[in-house]
Design a protein around this motif. Structure first.
Motif, PDB file in Angstrom:
ATOM      1  N   GLU A  26      -6.802  -0.702   3.628  1.00  0.00           N
ATOM      2  CA  GLU A  26      -5.461  -0.987   3.117  1.00  0.00           C
ATOM      3  C   GLU A  26      -5.239  -2.494   3.095  1.00  0.00           C
ATOM      4  O   GLU A  26      -5.673  -3.220   4.006  1.00  0.00           O
ATOM      5  CB  GLU A  26      -4.414  -0.314   4.010  1.00  0.00           C
ATOM      6  N   ASP A 118     -15.184   1.236  -6.660  1.00  0.00           N
ATOM      7  CA  ASP A 118     -14.251   2.075  -7.405  1.00  0.00           C
ATOM      8  C   ASP A 118     -14.685   2.064  -8.876  1.00  0.00           C
ATOM      9  O   ASP A 118     -14.961   0.991  -9.432  1.00  0.00           O
ATOM     10  CB  ASP A 118     -12.849   1.483  -7.243  1.00  0.00           C
ATOM     11  N   GLY A 141     -13.671  11.937  -6.454  1.00  0.00           N
ATOM     12  CA  GLY A 141     -12.676  12.125  -5.405  1.00  0.00           C
ATOM     13  C   GLY A 141     -13.182  11.709  -4.037  1.00  0.00           C
ATOM     14  O   GLY A 141     -12.843  12.320  -3.022  1.00  0.00           O
ATOM     15  N   ARG A 143     -12.663   9.124  -1.976  1.00  0.00           N
ATOM     16  CA  ARG A 143     -11.750   8.673  -0.925  1.00  0.00           C
ATOM     17  C   ARG A 143     -10.324   8.652  -1.457  1.00  0.00           C
ATOM     18  O   ARG A 143     -10.085   8.760  -2.657  1.00  0.00           O
ATOM     19  CB  ARG A 143     -12.148   7.284  -0.427  1.00  0.00           C
ATOM     20  N   ARG A 144      -9.396   8.542  -0.524  1.00  0.00           N
ATOM     21  CA  ARG A 144      -7.994   8.455  -0.901  1.00  0.00           C
ATOM     22  C   ARG A 144      -7.636   7.009  -1.201  1.00  0.00           C
ATOM     23  O   ARG A 144      -7.927   6.115  -0.402  1.00  0.00           O
ATOM     24  CB  ARG A 144      -7.114   8.998   0.222  1.00  0.00           C
ATOM     25  N   GLY A 145      -7.016   6.777  -2.352  1.00  0.00           N
ATOM     26  CA  GLY A 145      -6.587   5.432  -2.715  1.00  0.00           C
ATOM     27  C   GLY A 145      -5.320   5.044  -1.988  1.00  0.00           C
ATOM     28  O   GLY A 145      -4.655   5.877  -1.355  1.00  0.00           O
ATOM     29  N   HIS A 146      -4.950   3.774  -2.076  1.00  0.00           N
ATOM     30  CA  HIS A 146      -3.769   3.294  -1.374  1.00  0.00           C
ATOM     31  C   HIS A 146      -2.481   3.911  -1.911  1.00  0.00           C
ATOM     32  O   HIS A 146      -1.474   3.948  -1.198  1.00  0.00           O
ATOM     33  CB  HIS A 146      -3.697   1.768  -1.468  1.00  0.00           C
ATOM     34  N   ASP A 147      -2.521   4.401  -3.165  1.00  0.00           N
ATOM     35  CA  ASP A 147      -1.331   5.043  -3.743  1.00  0.00           C
ATOM     36  C   ASP A 147      -1.317   6.550  -3.497  1.00  0.00           C
ATOM     37  O   ASP A 147      -0.461   7.262  -4.012  1.00  0.00           O
ATOM     38  CB  ASP A 147      -1.256   4.763  -5.248  1.00  0.00           C
ATOM     39  N   GLY A 148      -2.278   7.047  -2.729  1.00  0.00           N
ATOM     40  CA  GLY A 148      -2.334   8.476  -2.420  1.00  0.00           C
ATOM     41  C   GLY A 148      -3.213   9.277  -3.348  1.00  0.00           C
ATOM     42  O   GLY A 148      -3.510  10.447  -3.061  1.00  0.00           O
ATOM     43  N   SER A 149      -3.646   8.684  -4.467  1.00  0.00           N
ATOM     44  CA  SER A 149      -4.507   9.399  -5.411  1.00  0.00           C
ATOM     45  C   SER A 149      -5.937   9.437  -4.879  1.00  0.00           C
ATOM     46  O   SER A 149      -6.305   8.671  -3.986  1.00  0.00           O
ATOM     47  CB  SER A 149      -4.469   8.725  -6.781  1.00  0.00           C
ATOM     48  N   ARG A 150      -6.752  10.343  -5.452  1.00  0.00           N
ATOM     49  CA  ARG A 150      -8.164  10.386  -5.092  1.00  0.00           C
ATOM     50  C   ARG A 150      -8.943   9.418  -5.989  1.00  0.00           C
ATOM     51  O   ARG A 150      -8.689   9.342  -7.192  1.00  0.00           O
ATOM     52  CB  ARG A 150      -8.729  11.803  -5.246  1.00  0.00           C
TER      53      ARG A 150
END
Length: 205
Positions: A26, A118, A141, A143-150
């Motif tokens: 993050e 990415d 998919g 990892r989880r991105g900082h905005d919550g998306s995969r």
């Protein structure tokens, strides 16, 4: 040089949303936050983290690391990299990668060095391809991105037998002004290895 917590003071001014896009960690909002990220890397026995210095000025240009080192499987990953925007498009990244890849293949004696990014980060993907790395595939998919998306992650690699050609390409890109002494030292070995590989002749003792 080895990464230290104090390098956060030099590198935090570079951090913004564009520079940090695609990073797994993050984005830190303070120097202290970046220091905590660096401390975690320094304490992790599977991470060998470095600060990259500008050879002309001695200032800290960025950071890069070898991580997920698995000696029993002769593999390591290269990443956790960022440089100040004023170093983008210059050869400081190529020079640091020459040193780290040389260390991985010639000192750690790994068979495989992997690099990830990415899939949306074309700037990082282009830099990885310029190292001579091949695309292994895309982890959907991953990892989880900082905005919550995969986030889908592209995985590249350089194998031991590919390293002489990759190294030769890096050496061709660099000039003496790009190189610190330890990197310049690797060039001599690089040229010997490339010649020996081409002629299938043993290296001098």
């Amino acid at each position: 040089m080895p990464l230290r917590r104090r390098h956060a003071a030099d590198l935090f001014p570079f951090v913004d949303s564009e520079l940090w896009a695609g990073m797994a960690a993050e984005r830190p909002t303070s120097r202290r936050g970046l220091e905590k990220i660096f401390a975690a890397r320094i304490m992790d026995p599977a991470v060998i983290a470095f600060a990259v210095l500008d050879g002309a000025t001695g200032t800290v240009a960025g950071t890069t690391s070898l991580y997920d080192y698995v000696p029993g499987q002769s593999r390591v990953e290269l990443g956790m990299t960022f440089f100040g925007r004023n170093y983008w498009g210059r050869n400081v990244n190529a020079a640091s990668k020459l040193a780290l890849l040389g260390f991985a293949f010639e000192e750690l004696l790994v068979h495989r060095v992997a690099l990830r990014c990415d899939v949306r980060n074309e700037r990082s993907a282009a830099a990885i391809r310029k190292l001579g790395a091949s695309l292994d595939g895309v982890l959907r998919g991953y990892r989880r991105g900082h905005d919550g998306s995969r986030v889908d992650t592209a995985v590249y690699s350089i194998l031991e037998h590919e390293w002489p050609q990759s190294r030769a390409g890096l050496v061709r890109r660099l000039t003496p002004a790009d190189l610190q002494p330890e990197v310049a030292e690797l060039i001599g070995l690089s040229e010997q290895l490339v010649r020996a590989d081409a002629g299938r002749a043993p290296l001098p003792a």
